[in-house]
Design a protein around this motif. Sequence first.
Motif, PDB file in Angstrom:
ATOM      1  N   TYR A  68      -9.584  -2.801   0.832  1.00 55.88           N
ATOM      2  CA  TYR A  68      -9.340  -1.937  -0.319  1.00 55.88           C
ATOM      3  C   TYR A  68     -10.025  -0.590  -0.137  1.00 55.88           C
ATOM      4  O   TYR A  68      -9.469   0.463  -0.473  1.00 55.88           O
ATOM      5  CB  TYR A  68      -9.838  -2.614  -1.599  1.00 55.88           C
ATOM      6  N   LEU A 121     -12.631   5.416  -6.450  1.00 51.84           N
ATOM      7  CA  LEU A 121     -12.344   3.976  -6.472  1.00 51.84           C
ATOM      8  C   LEU A 121     -12.930   3.297  -5.235  1.00 51.84           C
ATOM      9  O   LEU A 121     -13.500   2.205  -5.322  1.00 51.84           O
ATOM     10  CB  LEU A 121     -10.828   3.743  -6.530  1.00 51.84           C
ATOM     11  N   GLY A 122     -12.778   3.942  -4.080  1.00 58.30           N
ATOM     12  CA  GLY A 122     -13.348   3.377  -2.861  1.00 58.30           C
ATOM     13  C   GLY A 122     -14.858   3.270  -2.943  1.00 58.30           C
ATOM     14  O   GLY A 122     -15.452   2.259  -2.537  1.00 58.30           O
ATOM     15  N   LYS A 181      -7.956   1.422   2.174  1.00 53.19           N
ATOM     16  CA  LYS A 181      -6.764   1.912   1.470  1.00 53.19           C
ATOM     17  C   LYS A 181      -7.110   3.132   0.620  1.00 53.19           C
ATOM     18  O   LYS A 181      -6.382   4.135   0.623  1.00 53.19           O
ATOM     19  CB  LYS A 181      -6.188   0.815   0.576  1.00 53.19           C
ATOM     20  N   CYS A 182      -8.221   3.062  -0.120  1.00 51.78           N
ATOM     21  CA  CYS A 182      -8.628   4.190  -0.966  1.00 51.78           C
ATOM     22  C   CYS A 182      -8.924   5.425  -0.124  1.00 51.78           C
ATOM     23  O   CYS A 182      -8.569   6.549  -0.494  1.00 51.78           O
ATOM     24  CB  CYS A 182      -9.857   3.813  -1.789  1.00 51.78           C
ATOM     25  N   LYS A 183      -9.567   5.200   1.024  1.00 51.12           N
ATOM     26  CA  LYS A 183      -9.863   6.327   1.913  1.00 51.12           C
ATOM     27  C   LYS A 183      -8.566   6.983   2.389  1.00 51.12           C
ATOM     28  O   LYS A 183      -8.422   8.214   2.353  1.00 51.12           O
ATOM     29  CB  LYS A 183     -10.684   5.847   3.103  1.00 51.12           C
ATOM     30  N   LYS A 195       2.060   5.399  -9.052  1.00 53.54           N
ATOM     31  CA  LYS A 195       0.776   5.886  -9.548  1.00 53.54           C
ATOM     32  C   LYS A 195       0.808   6.096 -11.047  1.00 53.54           C
ATOM     33  O   LYS A 195      -0.155   5.799 -11.759  1.00 53.54           O
ATOM     34  CB  LYS A 195       0.405   7.192  -8.843  1.00 53.54           C
ATOM     35  N   SER A 212      -8.978   8.632  -5.787  1.00 49.97           N
ATOM     36  CA  SER A 212      -8.912   7.536  -4.808  1.00 49.97           C
ATOM     37  C   SER A 212     -10.274   7.277  -4.183  1.00 49.97           C
ATOM     38  O   SER A 212     -10.696   6.128  -4.013  1.00 49.97           O
ATOM     39  CB  SER A 212      -7.888   7.868  -3.715  1.00 49.97           C
ATOM     40  N   TRP A 213     -10.978   8.344  -3.826  1.00 54.94           N
ATOM     41  CA  TRP A 213     -12.285   8.169  -3.186  1.00 54.94           C
ATOM     42  C   TRP A 213     -13.325   7.632  -4.153  1.00 54.94           C
ATOM     43  O   TRP A 213     -14.249   6.914  -3.749  1.00 54.94           O
ATOM     44  CB  TRP A 213     -12.720   9.488  -2.555  1.00 54.94           C
ATOM     45  N   ASP A 269      -5.506   6.737   1.064  1.00 55.96           N
ATOM     46  CA  ASP A 269      -4.788   7.338  -0.072  1.00 55.96           C
ATOM     47  C   ASP A 269      -5.351   8.723  -0.382  1.00 55.96           C
ATOM     48  O   ASP A 269      -4.605   9.675  -0.633  1.00 55.96           O
ATOM     49  CB  ASP A 269      -4.908   6.446  -1.312  1.00 55.96           C
ATOM     50  N   ASN A 298       0.822  -1.210   0.000  1.00 55.37           N
ATOM     51  CA  ASN A 298       0.000   0.000   0.000  1.00 55.37           C
ATOM     52  C   ASN A 298       0.852   1.254   0.000  1.00 55.37           C
ATOM     53  O   ASN A 298       0.555   2.233  -0.693  1.00 55.37           O
ATOM     54  CB  ASN A 298      -0.941   0.012   1.208  1.00 55.37           C
ATOM     55  N   ARG A 311       1.498   4.241  -3.230  1.00 60.14           N
ATOM     56  CA  ARG A 311       1.252   5.679  -3.104  1.00 60.14           C
ATOM     57  C   ARG A 311       2.388   6.519  -3.674  1.00 60.14           C
ATOM     58  O   ARG A 311       2.248   7.733  -3.791  1.00 60.14           O
ATOM     59  CB  ARG A 311       1.050   6.028  -1.626  1.00 60.14           C
TER      60      ARG A 311
END
Length: 285
Positions: free
Chosen positions: A159, A185-186, A162-164, A11, A182-183, A166, A2, A6
């Motif tokens: 996951y 994707l979450g 992780k998105c939160k 990325k 990122s949000w 990120d 993770n 980042r």
Amino acid sequence: WNEAARLPWAKVLLRKEQHWTDRRNVWLQQYNTVVRNNRGREELGELLEDCPAEVKRLVAPMMKYKVVEALLLSVNDEAKEAGLPFQELLQRPDTLLELQSARRRLDLGGENEAKRMQENLDAMMQRATKAIEEEKKREEHERGRVLIDMHGLKMALDYGQKCKKDGLIEWQSGNIEEAIASWRLGDETLRKFRAPVKCENENSMIVDLHSAVLKNLAQAAIRLEQWAEALDAADRALQMRDDDYKAWFRRACALEGMGRFEEARACLARIEDIAVGRADRERVV
């Protein structure tokens, strides 16, 4: 992993891989469309040979125009779906009227008129595609979350977390575009799944995490003045918890950005109602 994901270079690589995957899918769709149209064009030529002479005289001069070709291909597709002869559908009164109207317009306007007709057809297809996508989203919403086992649920929660995280890291660095990516994707992950009904704690974890991601998504969308996305995210957070004052505030900001001031004031009034009796009322209001 993770932490490594980042890093800026990671990325870039992930985005490039996703970009080329998306492009490859687009190319495949375009190739399949070309193949389908080529085959359809050959098939149309054979089918038109069996049509009456007056129909062939009507259609033949227009076959060079894509808009007429598209009309005939749609008639052929309909004939296959209905199990009817192409010639029968082509000679229906409504189809003949449409072809006769197109013939008059093309005889008078030529290439310019064909371009206008094609633009109108493209606009109509875009509206139809948008309507289909909206209907699909509505059906997904009505169908609700998909039941998932505990292992799959853990993967989704990990996951989503992780998105939160990120997104928060990017937000704190001032990278709003990266944060909202990122949000998003979450949101896409967390909105799909649920645990069995008896697993109240697990379902509560999904709701808590998804709600937090949606409020962050709304906040980033507001910063970017993407009001519709902000309103959608806030509304979906409120569907989970109607007394979430942060979601009501995000909704008020989105509505204000859209110029819907009365509705925004109603949201602020709702926050005041929620704050009644709370120990932290001053902070909330």
